[in-house]
Design an enzyme around this catalytic site. Structure first.
Site, PDB file in Angstrom:
ATOM      1  N   LYS A  51      75.830 -14.821  70.975  1.00  0.00           N
ATOM      2  CA  LYS A  51      77.209 -14.366  71.156  1.00  0.00           C
ATOM      3  C   LYS A  51      77.750 -15.027  72.406  1.00  0.00           C
ATOM      4  CE  LYS A  51      80.031 -11.474  69.130  1.00  0.00           C
ATOM      5  NZ  LYS A  51      80.004 -10.985  67.734  1.00  0.00           N
ATOM      6  N   ASP A  83      85.503 -13.494  66.997  1.00  0.00           N
ATOM      7  CA  ASP A  83      85.254 -12.074  67.252  1.00  0.00           C
ATOM      8  C   ASP A  83      86.570 -11.562  67.859  1.00  0.00           C
ATOM      9  OD1 ASP A  83      82.846 -10.022  67.326  1.00  0.00           O
ATOM     10  OD2 ASP A  83      83.884  -9.709  69.208  1.00  0.00           O
TER      11      ASP A  83
HETATM   12  P1  NDP Z   1      90.570  -8.578  66.500  1.00  0.00           P
HETATM   13  O1  NDP Z   1      90.786  -9.202  67.820  1.00  0.00           O
HETATM   14  O2  NDP Z   1      91.137  -9.193  65.286  1.00  0.00           O
HETATM   15  O3  NDP Z   1      91.045  -7.056  66.530  1.00  0.00           O
HETATM   16  C1  NDP Z   1      90.516  -6.154  67.436  1.00  0.00           C
HETATM   17  C2  NDP Z   1      91.172  -4.812  67.231  1.00  0.00           C
HETATM   18  O4  NDP Z   1      90.472  -3.831  67.994  1.00  0.00           O
HETATM   19  C3  NDP Z   1      92.607  -4.780  67.707  1.00  0.00           C
HETATM   20  O5  NDP Z   1      93.333  -3.835  66.977  1.00  0.00           O
HETATM   21  C4  NDP Z   1      92.438  -4.340  69.165  1.00  0.00           C
HETATM   22  O6  NDP Z   1      93.580  -3.736  69.736  1.00  0.00           O
HETATM   23  C5  NDP Z   1      91.329  -3.325  69.026  1.00  0.00           C
HETATM   24  N1  NDP Z   1      90.583  -3.249  70.278  1.00  0.00           N
HETATM   25  C6  NDP Z   1      89.923  -4.249  70.904  1.00  0.00           C
HETATM   26  N2  NDP Z   1      89.399  -3.823  72.056  1.00  0.00           N
HETATM   27  C7  NDP Z   1      89.751  -2.530  72.150  1.00  0.00           C
HETATM   28  C8  NDP Z   1      89.507  -1.540  73.125  1.00  0.00           C
HETATM   29  N3  NDP Z   1      88.793  -1.805  74.229  1.00  0.00           N
HETATM   30  N4  NDP Z   1      89.989  -0.288  72.886  1.00  0.00           N
HETATM   31  C9  NDP Z   1      90.715  -0.023  71.765  1.00  0.00           C
HETATM   32  N5  NDP Z   1      90.989  -0.940  70.809  1.00  0.00           N
HETATM   33  C10 NDP Z   1      90.514  -2.154  71.015  1.00  0.00           C
HETATM   34  O7  NDP Z   1      88.978  -8.440  66.368  1.00  0.00           O
HETATM   35  P2  NDP Z   1      88.090  -8.211  65.061  1.00  0.00           P
HETATM   36  O8  NDP Z   1      88.830  -7.384  64.064  1.00  0.00           O
HETATM   37  O9  NDP Z   1      87.551  -9.515  64.663  1.00  0.00           O
HETATM   38  O10 NDP Z   1      86.871  -7.379  65.668  1.00  0.00           O
HETATM   39  C11 NDP Z   1      86.839  -5.951  65.652  1.00  0.00           C
HETATM   40  C12 NDP Z   1      85.400  -5.479  65.776  1.00  0.00           C
HETATM   41  O11 NDP Z   1      84.632  -6.000  64.680  1.00  0.00           O
HETATM   42  C13 NDP Z   1      84.656  -5.928  67.034  1.00  0.00           C
HETATM   43  O12 NDP Z   1      83.739  -4.918  67.409  1.00  0.00           O
HETATM   44  C14 NDP Z   1      83.876  -7.160  66.563  1.00  0.00           C
HETATM   45  O13 NDP Z   1      82.748  -7.403  67.360  1.00  0.00           O
HETATM   46  C15 NDP Z   1      83.489  -6.694  65.160  1.00  0.00           C
HETATM   47  N6  NDP Z   1      83.135  -7.737  64.218  1.00  0.00           N
HETATM   48  C16 NDP Z   1      83.984  -8.762  63.932  1.00  0.00           C
HETATM   49  C17 NDP Z   1      83.622  -9.704  62.982  1.00  0.00           C
HETATM   50  C18 NDP Z   1      84.541 -10.777  62.555  1.00  0.00           C
HETATM   51  O14 NDP Z   1      84.196 -11.503  61.613  1.00  0.00           O
HETATM   52  N7  NDP Z   1      85.723 -10.931  63.127  1.00  0.00           N
HETATM   53  C19 NDP Z   1      82.312  -9.675  62.332  1.00  0.00           C
HETATM   54  C20 NDP Z   1      81.517  -8.504  62.654  1.00  0.00           C
HETATM   55  C21 NDP Z   1      81.937  -7.597  63.582  1.00  0.00           C
HETATM   56  P3  NDP Z   1      94.433  -4.558  70.838  1.00  0.00           P
HETATM   57  O15 NDP Z   1      95.155  -5.612  70.061  1.00  0.00           O
HETATM   58  O16 NDP Z   1      95.322  -3.537  71.454  1.00  0.00           O
HETATM   59  O17 NDP Z   1      93.439  -5.126  71.819  1.00  0.00           O
HETATM   60  O1  2IT Z   2      79.809  -9.834  65.122  1.00  0.00           O
HETATM   61  C1  2IT Z   2      79.803 -10.714  64.238  1.00  0.00           C
HETATM   62  O2  2IT Z   2      78.982 -10.717  63.317  1.00  0.00           O
HETATM   63  C2  2IT Z   2      80.844 -11.741  64.291  1.00  0.00           C
HETATM   64  N1  2IT Z   2      81.705 -11.695  65.161  1.00  0.00           N
HETATM   65  C3  2IT Z   2      80.837 -12.873  63.306  1.00  0.00           C
HETATM   66  C4  2IT Z   2      79.802 -13.894  63.680  1.00  0.00           C
HETATM   67  C5  2IT Z   2      79.807 -15.155  62.857  1.00  0.00           C
HETATM   68  O3  2IT Z   2      79.081 -16.060  63.275  1.00  0.00           O
HETATM   69  O4  2IT Z   2      80.496 -15.250  61.848  1.00  0.00           O
END
Ligand code: NDP
Ligand code: 2IT
Length: 451
Positions: free
Chosen positions: A130, A170
Site C-alpha cells: 500500500k 484508494d
Molecule cells: P473515495 O476517495 O472514492 O471515497 C471515499 C469516501 O469516504 C468519500 O465519501 C469520503 O468523504 C469518505 N471518507 C474518507 N475519509 C473519511 C473520513 N476520515 N471520515 C469520513 N468519511 C471519509 O475512496 P474509495 O471509495 O475508493 O475508498 C473507500 C474505502 O474503500 C477505503 O477504506 C478504501 O481503502 C476501501 N477500498 C477501496 C478499494 C477501491 O478499489 N477503490 C478497494 C478496496 C477497499 P470525503 O469526500 O468527505 O473525504
Molecule cells: O484496498 C484495496 O484493495 C484497494 N485499494 C485496491 C487495490 C488494487 O490494487 O486494486
C-alpha cells in the site's frame, strides 16, 4: 530445524507494539488477525519455528520520500509519500495508493498488512502493498493534482514495475490520478507497461474495475444470505461513504432489489427513506466524480435530511455496508446496529469496524463479511487487469462480470472452509478470512525457508 520460542498471543502483541510505537491502526490490524491465527497454529509447529506471522507483520520494506510540487499561486508545497511493500511471497506486491491529509505510516502499514491476506484470499498471485501521501486533493485544481501526481511518480517509479509492485487507487486516487501517474511513469521509463491498475480503457484499463469493489461487497453479502436461505431483495441497507466503493455498492444493492437509505462523506450523512434509486445514484456519481461536491447537496436536491457530523449507523437497517474509511463503526454503533435489527454487514472499506465492534458482530452471530473478504473484488479485477496487460488482450464485459462473481463465490467458500463454529452451522467469516489468507502466504514462506 531452527530453534525459537513459542510465544503466545499476548507476548506477540507486546512485541508488535514495542517495535511499532504509536502505530495504533497497525496494532489493530495485526491483533485482529493474530487472534485467529494463534488458535489455528497452536498445534502446527512449523509456523512457530519459522516465525511466519512475525515475519508477515514486519513489512519487507517501507519507502518514504519527499514530494515537492508547485501550487497555482506559485507556492512550493512539500508532502510526504510512502510505499509499504509488506509481502511478495505469492506474487508481485499489489495494493492501492491513498491521497488524504490523514495518511501516515501506521495507516499504510495496516493497509499493506491487510492487503497481503486479502490478495491471498482472491486466489490470484498477488503480494501485499500500500502507498500514498499526506496530500489533500480536495479543492485542488486539476493542474495542481497533475503536478502532485507527476512529482509523486518521479520518486515512486524506481520502486514499482509490472512484475515488482503494481499500485492502484484508494481514497483520493481515482481515474484522474491514475492517468497522471501512468503518464509520468511512461515518460520517465519510456515503457508502456501494466505498472498501475485502474487505468482508463484507452490505455490498458479493464472493464468493470471501477465497479468491482462495491459490486463485490454486495455479491459477498448475497452469498452469505443465500447460505441461510435469504437474499438482499427487499432489505433496507445503510451505506456509508459516497466515493467509488459506496456508489457501486449502492448500485448493486438496487440491482438486487434492496433499498439504500443512506450515503455519507466526512461532513455527515444523508437519510433518504424513499431509497437512493438508480437515477438519484447517477446524480451522486456526477456530484462526486465531475463536480467533486459534498453529499449534503443531495439532501437539498431531493428534499431529504442531512445529519452534519454524524455517521449513518443509528438509522434502522437490515444490512450495513461501511464503504468510507477505517474505524467508522465504534463498539456502541455496532451494538446499535444489532439492536435495531441489522442481520448482515459487508465491509467495503478497509478495517471500518473498531475491534470492540468486531466482537459485537461476532457475539451476535450476524452475517459479518470482514473487509479482507468483502472488498477483495476490487483488487481481484486489478489482478485480471494485470493478466490482460501481460497477454496484451482485453476481455469482454460479460466474461469479467462472471470472473468477479466467481471470485467472490470462491472467497466466500474459502472463508466457510476455515470459519466453521463448533457445534453450530454459523460461519465466522472473520476467522475464515484470516486463516485462509494466512495459509497460502504462510505455506509459500515455509517453502522458501528463512529469507
Ligand atoms: P473515495 O476517495 O472514492 O471515497 C471515499 C469516501 O469516504 C468519500 O465519501 C469520503 O468523504 C469518505 N471518507 C474518507 N475519509 C473519511 C473520513 N476520515 N471520515 C469520513 N468519511 C471519509 O475512496 P474509495 O471509495 O475508493 O475508498 C473507500 C474505502 O474503500 C477505503 O477504506 C478504501 O481503502 C476501501 N477500498 C477501496 C478499494 C477501491 O478499489 N477503490 C478497494 C478496496 C477497499 P470525503 O469526500 O468527505 O473525504
Ligand atoms: O484496498 C484495496 O484493495 C484497494 N485499494 C485496491 C487495490 C488494487 O490494487 O486494486
Amino acid at each position: 530445524m531452527p530453534v525459537s520460542d513459542h510465544v503466545d498471543l499476548e507476548q506477540f502483541m507486546r512485541g508488535v507494539k514495542r517495535r511499532n510505537p504509536g502505530q495504533s491502526e497497525f496494532h489493530q490490524a495485526v491483533q485482529e488477525v493474530a487472534e485467529d491465527v494463534f488458535d489455528f497454529i497452536a498445534d502446527k509447529a512449523a509456523y512457530h519455528e519459522y516465525q511466519v506471522l512475525r515475519r508477515m507483520a514486519e513489512p519487507d520494506r517501507v519507502v518514504s520520500f519527499r514530494v515537492c510540487w508547485e501550487d497555482d499561486n506559485g507556492s512550493i508545497r512539500v508532502q510526504r509519500g510512502w510505499r509499504v511493500q509488506n509481502n511478495n511471497a505469492i506474487g508481485p506486491y499489489k495494493g492501492g495508493l491513498r491521497f488524504h491529509a490523514s495518511v501516515n505510516e501506521s495507516i499504510l502499514k495496516f493497509l499493506a498488512f491487510e492487503q497481503t491476506f486479502k490478495n491471498s484470499l482472491t486466489g490470484l498471485p498477488m503480494g501485499g502493498a500500500k502507498g500514498g501521501a499526506n496530500f489533500n486533493p480536495k479543492g485542488k485544481s486539476d493542474h495542481e493534482v497533475m503536478r502532485f501526481c507527476q512529482s509523486f511518480m518521479t520518486e515512486l517509479y524506481r520502486h514499482v514495475g509490472d512484475d515488482v509492485d503494481v499500485p492502484a487507487g484508494d481514497i483520493g486516487v481515482g481515474a484522474r490520478e491514475i492517468g497522471y501517474m501512468f503518464g509520468q511513469y511512461k515518460r520517465i521509463t519510456n515503457r508502456f507497461a501494466g505498472v498501475l491498475t485502474g487505468k482508463g480503457l484507452e490505455y490498458g484499463g479493464s472493464l468493470i474495475r471501477t465497479e468491482a469493489t462495491g459490486y463485490g461487497a454486495v455479491y459477498l453479502m448475497q452469498k452469505m444470505l443465500e447460505r441461510i436461505g435469504d437474499s438482499v431483495e427487499g432489505k433496507i441497507c445503510a451505506v456509508s461513504g459516497s466515493g467509488n466503493v459506496a456508489i457501486y455498492a449502492a448500485e448493486k444493492i438496487n440491482q438486487f432489489g434492496g433499498k439504500v437509505v443512506t450515503l455519507s462523506d466526512s461532513s455527515g450523512f444523508v437519510h433518504d427513506p424513499a431509497g437512493i434509486s438508480e437515477d438519484r445514484l447517477e446524480w451522486v456519481k456526477e456530484l462526486k466524480t465531475v463536480r467533486r461536491g459534498r453529499i449534503s447537496e443531495y439532501a437539498d436536491e431531493f428534499g431529504c435530511s442531512f445529519h452534519a457530523g454524524e455517521r449513518p449507523w443509528r438509522v434502522s437497517c437490515e444490512l450495513a455496508l461501511p464503504c468510507a474509511t477505517q474505524n467508522e463503526i465504534s463498539g456502541s454503533e455496532a451494538r446499535m446496529l444489532v439492536e435495531n435489527g441489522c442481520i448482515g454487514v459487508s465491509e467495503g472499506a478497509n478495517m471500518p469496524t473498531e475491534l470492540e465492534g468486531v466482537g459485537v458482530f461476532k457475539d451476535a452471530r450476524i452475517l459479518y463479511g470482514p473487509a479482507k473478504a468483502a472488498n477483495a473484488g476490487g483488487v481481484a479485477v486489478s489482478g485480471l487487469e494485470m493478466s490482460q496487460n501481460s497477454a496484451k488482450i482485453s476481455w469482454k464485459e460479460d466474461e469479467l462480470q462472471k470472473l468477479l462473481r466467481d471470485t467472490m463465490t470462491g472467497i466466500h467458500d474459502r472463508c466457510a472452509e476455515y470459519g466453521g463454529v463448533a457445534g453450530s452451522s454459523h460461519i465466522d467469516y472473520v476467522k475464515g478470512a484470516n486463516i485462509a489468507g494466512f495459509v497460502k502466504v504462510g505455506d509459500a514462506m515455509l517453502a522458501y525457508g528463512v529469507v
